[in-house]
Enzyme design. Structure first.
Site, mmCIF file in Angstrom:
data_model
loop_
_atom_site.group_PDB
_atom_site.id
_atom_site.type_symbol
_atom_site.label_atom_id
_atom_site.label_comp_id
_atom_site.label_asym_id
_atom_site.label_seq_id
_atom_site.Cartn_x
_atom_site.Cartn_y
_atom_site.Cartn_z
ATOM 1 N N GLY B 176 32.488 2.034 -36.401
ATOM 2 C CA GLY B 176 33.302 2.970 -36.082
ATOM 3 C C GLY B 176 34.646 2.827 -35.264
ATOM 4 O O GLY B 176 35.616 3.191 -35.520
ATOM 5 N N ASP B 177 34.507 1.961 -34.138
ATOM 6 C CA ASP B 177 35.544 1.652 -33.136
ATOM 7 C C ASP B 177 36.346 0.658 -34.018
ATOM 8 O O ASP B 177 37.680 0.769 -33.958
ATOM 9 C CB ASP B 177 34.818 0.737 -32.150
ATOM 10 C CG ASP B 177 34.252 1.662 -31.055
ATOM 11 O OD1 ASP B 177 35.022 2.508 -30.190
ATOM 12 O OD2 ASP B 177 33.060 1.986 -31.138
ATOM 13 N N SER B 178 35.626 -0.471 -34.679
ATOM 14 C CA SER B 178 36.560 -1.324 -35.419
ATOM 15 C C SER B 178 37.426 -0.699 -36.406
ATOM 16 O O SER B 178 38.599 -1.084 -36.990
ATOM 17 C CB SER B 178 35.567 -2.464 -36.069
ATOM 18 O OG SER B 178 34.908 -3.124 -35.101
ATOM 19 N N GLY B 181 40.191 0.993 -34.755
ATOM 20 C CA GLY B 181 41.041 0.037 -34.385
ATOM 21 C C GLY B 181 41.849 -0.434 -35.463
ATOM 22 O O GLY B 181 43.059 -0.634 -35.230
#
Lengths: 409, 409
Positions: B176-178, B181
């Site tokens: 999810g972070d990637s 980003g």
């Protein structure tokens, strides 16, 4: 269909989509969401996604309403002699082409990079495929589940070795296709910026986006750690290898509650809420490193507590105690979520085929220049005549001739 | 550290990163990979990722080598009085700022949108957070596992209801972070294009990217189907709900082989390879719809066959029979894969801290203007002096004064 003028940072750009299934159409959805004018070329049978999943008789699959929103659809039979010329006429009006045929197929149809560049000098061309436009794997079928496994994702979506005989799970959506589509959207815009900004070089670029590589690029420290230590990253099930407690815990009503309690202050609040301050004081659970070491015992204690409450109640209690937590959202919780609604991330779109359709919103959110859902996924060939007339300047007779020959539909 | 000139479509751009952990630094890695000059502002203790995962004594975690590659690192203590002025001096030289502090924290530090805009008219500002810069959830802690569950992903990474008591698995990386980003990188470049292209409006834009929303945007037809039919999408374990056979099958050596055999011609080749042409002729398995209906029986037959062979042998046999298939790649298979190597998607980077480090390549691949890995993740403060001297024009005395006051490190 709304006639609202496009808004968003990409308004004024025009993109030609020669795509089907997920990756290329997802890429152009993102571009269109931010305002680009996307012309989608469809074969006479339509993009197969029109029939993917459960369908409404005569209208097809509701996913289409979102997948093709904001696009103009023209039906072209690329096997017909005059079709390639027609496509090149459209290319002349475009900034970029996005496609996900098998590698080489576009060139075989007469739409090589050189042909596209001749029609529109400086065109940006994005190819999306399973494994790339060159190399030994280029002709392999681009099945998402295979590409995701080669990118390293599937090995990790599993319980730790020895814990179950069940196979590693699929993510449940075509996540590799979508990630590849997003990378392609990023690449298209980056290439246009290189071409068009002050001091830009004015030239077009080719983008060669592979599903397997897009997935691999998100595998964090997996490769560096393997190279330096020889360690092969293994799946950790519901947990995180380096933080505890952080997992999904069973609830009384048969659901799951996610709890991220792996900092000391949060862990203290969690144990206090559980009525178990002894756990916070327990040397086995002092500091994250000890908690990771004794995670089985710790998760056992937490699970004993969560099993005595329903998921919704746990969600409320944990929120009140300022412990990061959530029930696992399904479509129902997402549709009802006030934050998603407030930010336009769950929205209702009027669709002549389906009535009101729930759709996800526009990401990235640009508060001072948001894109809009101008219209839902069009009917097959809905914009054929308008595109031929308004964009290519053809008269009624010319359009009729193309249709009679079966070039357009 | 190589002094190779930047190449790639984003060379000439300058980005300021006020980020930590995964999402913002991943965003700027992508921008830097395509040639942007990224200045990363780090606190005196460094980005925590320097210590994430297994470490080399004195050098930290190998992930850093990839996560921070191509960036210039300056250490600034933002709590010091003169720090904000210093950051604004850097902003004056930049095209965009990317940050993932808690919502509002940047403004509280004196780096509001207005302050950034005053320093650099037309600056693009990308905020990345768990749930967005406004709304009821904005102050919730941005734990990836929570945001992914709210975005709908976690519910789907599971076996079908009733099949196991084990919890739904985490994807195994901070996906999810990637994804957030990557959306931010797309947004930054889109906003710069809107600002800088001919006819662009010259103004900056704000991007408000939320992890939960980035995940939700990839959930395909989940919301439209729920809205139209009221059906809640459920996990399907290793399978695909609408295609068969497509799953991970057990192998003799305890591994898994992914097989995508869900078109008629492929299914025929698969059954022929299995020595079971009777299965292709079996009315239970005629056409995809029948195969989906009888998938338990079908997967049982396929599993009986795969269990008699080792994963590597199955991989070879299926490839020779032109059936889409693969073993589940771990770091070891990825590192050895000839396609990844040939396309530069697995590459060895010289790192003074770790020696040769295996890294994933640059996505999207731009064959006629590829970015490069110019240098691996820098030491803490490696570029502090050079940035102050070369980019801000400070002399040795001014730099010493900043260091003596603890403003820079």
């Amino acid at each position: 269909m709304s006639d609202a003028a496009p808004s968003g940072p990409l308004s004024g750009l025009r993109i030609l989509e020669l795509g089907h299934f997920v990756a290329a159409p997802f890429c152009t959805r993102l571009l269109a969401d931010l305002g680009a004018d996307v012309i989608k070329i469809e074969p006479p049978g339509g993009d197969p996604v029109r029939q993917w999943g459960r369908q409404v008789e005569g209208a097809g699959a509701p996913w289409w309403s979102m997948h093709a929103r904001n696009k103009r659809c023209i039906t072209v039979d690329l096997k017909r002699e005059r079709a390639v010329g027609l496509v090149l006429d459209l290319v002349r009006t475009c900034d970029a082409v996005v496609e996900n045929f098998r590698p080489g197929q576009l060139a075989r149809m007469g739409l090589s990079r050189a042909a596209l560049e001749a029609a529109r000098p400086g065109i940006v061309v994005a190819h999306i495929s399973g494994y790339g436009q060159d190399g030994a794997y280029r002709d392999r079928a681009a099945f998402g589940v295979i590409g995701e496994a080669i990118g390293g994702l599937r090995h990790l979506t599993n319980h730790p070795p020895g814990e179950t005989d069940l196979p590693p799970v699929r993510v449940g959506v075509s996540i590799g296709d979508s990630i590849a589509g997003l990378y392609a959207a990023f690449g298209v815009v980056a290439a246009l910026l290189a071409r068009d900004r002050p001091g830009g070089d004015g030239r077009g670029r080719t983008l060669d986006v592979a599903l397997s590589e897009s997935v691999l690029s998100m595998m964090e420290g997996m490769l560096p750690e393997y190279g330096v230590f020889g360690t092969v990253r293994q799946p950790t099930g519901s947990r995180i290898a380096t933080a505890a407690p952080s997992s999904a815990y069973p609830t009384r009503d048969g659901g799951w509650i996610l709890i991220g309690g792996n900092s000391d202050p949060i862990f203290e609040r969690l144990t206090s809420l559980m009525g178990r301050p002894d756990l916070f004081a327990d040397p086995r659970f002092t500091g994250n490193a000890n908690r990771v070491r004794n995670v089985e015992a710790l998760d056992g204690e937490i699970g004993d507590w969560t099993r005595r409450h329903d998921a919704r109640d746990l969600d409320r209690m944990l929120a009140a105690a300022d412990v990061p937590a959530t029930v696992t959202y399904t479509a129902a919780e997402i549709a009802a979520d006030p934050q998603f609604r407030a930010r336009g991330m769950v929205r209702e779109v009027e669709d002549p085929a389906f009535g009101r359709v729930l759709q996800a919103g526009i990401v990235p959110h640009v508060p001072d220049d948001p894109g809009t859902v101008r219209w839902p996924g069009p009917r097959l060939g809905q914009h054929t005549d308008a595109i031929l007339r308004d964009d290519l300047g053809l008269d009624e007779a010319a359009i009729r001739s193309l249709r009679d020959e079966g070039v357009v539909g």
